[in-house]
Design an enzyme around this catalytic site. Sequence first.
Site, mmCIF file in Angstrom:
data_model
loop_
_atom_site.group_PDB
_atom_site.id
_atom_site.type_symbol
_atom_site.label_atom_id
_atom_site.label_comp_id
_atom_site.label_asym_id
_atom_site.label_seq_id
_atom_site.Cartn_x
_atom_site.Cartn_y
_atom_site.Cartn_z
ATOM 1 C CE LYS A 78 -38.297 18.263 24.604
ATOM 2 N NZ LYS A 78 -38.834 17.024 25.941
ATOM 3 C CB SER A 152 -38.365 13.721 25.629
ATOM 4 O OG SER A 152 -39.860 14.301 26.129
ATOM 5 C CB SER A 176 -39.790 15.239 28.790
ATOM 6 O OG SER A 176 -39.985 14.140 28.515
#
Length: 446
Positions: A78, A152, A176
């Site tokens: 990420k 996210s 997330s």
Amino acid sequence: MSSWAGRSAAEIAAAVREKRVTPREVVAEHLARIERLDGRTGAFRTVRARAALAEADEVAARADLAGLPLAGVPVAVKDNLAVRGESCRNGSAATPDGPSAEDHVTVARLRAAGAVVAGLTNVPELCVFGSTEGPYGIARNPWDPSRTAGGSSGGSAAAVAAGLVPLALGNDGMGSLRIPAANCGLVTLKPGPGVVPAGIGHGDWFGMAENGPLATTVEDLRLALGVLAGAEFARRQERGPLRIAVGLRSPVAGVPVSRPYTNAVRRAAGALARSGHRVRRAEPPYPLSLGVTALQHWTAGTAADAAGLDPARLARRTRVHAAVGRRFTRTVRTGAARERLRARLTPFFTEYDVLLTPALARRSPQAGPWHERGWLRNVLANSACSPFTPPWNLTGWPAMSVPVGTLPSGAPCAVQLVGRPGTEPVLLGVAGELEELLPWRRTAGM
């Protein structure tokens, strides 16, 4: 599908250790799949094609190859975690674009275990929202590209669901990891504090954010989590009956839960009951103020991460979110609201070992330029989809998303498992049972 792209991390690592395939061959096949499919998926901000192949060769030359738990396994990271030699943009044009000097500790642990970083994945700006879009692209759900992958950690989830990599690293401050996992048919676990090193942004969203893996199987999740935590997460040897509470009511007042998600919970509950667990309908005593508490912490975390960045280079929804959060920073920093919530919910978890809830309240929004839309529209869309995730960041207790069945569109549906502090192995055990009882296809047929 090629011979290695789309296989599990455990399968790949075993084959590399036994020298049935080289790390370069594995990585090259995944890079080819990324090149072929990521234009439709939008999972990656940057792909490290040349560097990944060089690192694969380094793994092949390691003297300890035969003992590496993730030998030759391509992983995605990420884009709010540092990867040595790559910029860490956090989904924003306002962040520095220079290369990181060192790996984040979680990335370093994956590499030490033999994994190869294929690339960095798309996130919404500053990892604020539950859908993934911004200046670097839109991450779409590989099962239904008209819908967002979630956020996210949306790019990480899309990468695994599309078979671009077998494992990805993400993090979870208000859902997330669990939101995109639920959208994309993956398993994930948000661990409790201290299980996996955090170090996310400026203060881990006041201690609410945790790092964790996204995977297609519980075995892979267990494997990756063990590497990240530096501890083994062994299978439960004895499957004694657990006390499982089934909660269908939204924790946030006024947010309805759609039938496919409540049906998924009922299906999972029935399977666990037939397996011998003591399953009972019971709703946690969520306070009416939970929605306000969640909003205060959500926005305050963004205010901390936005400090020092040029506001003119932030999207309007991010600027407003941070401005709202600055009003709550002092209150949130005390931790008093989180402690009150823990005190209120602790008695419930002395009566039950595991809480089973819907992972989401409804399917994810349409994929599109949400970063260009207004703040309130974004907040309402996010809150309508994911009211079940924030309570467990506020308490700090472990929580999982596990795929169970499909939505009418054919995209995945999912349930959430929650436990008291230190029960990550218990949750993994229940997830493993659900995987056996209600098997799910691993990757989207793109």
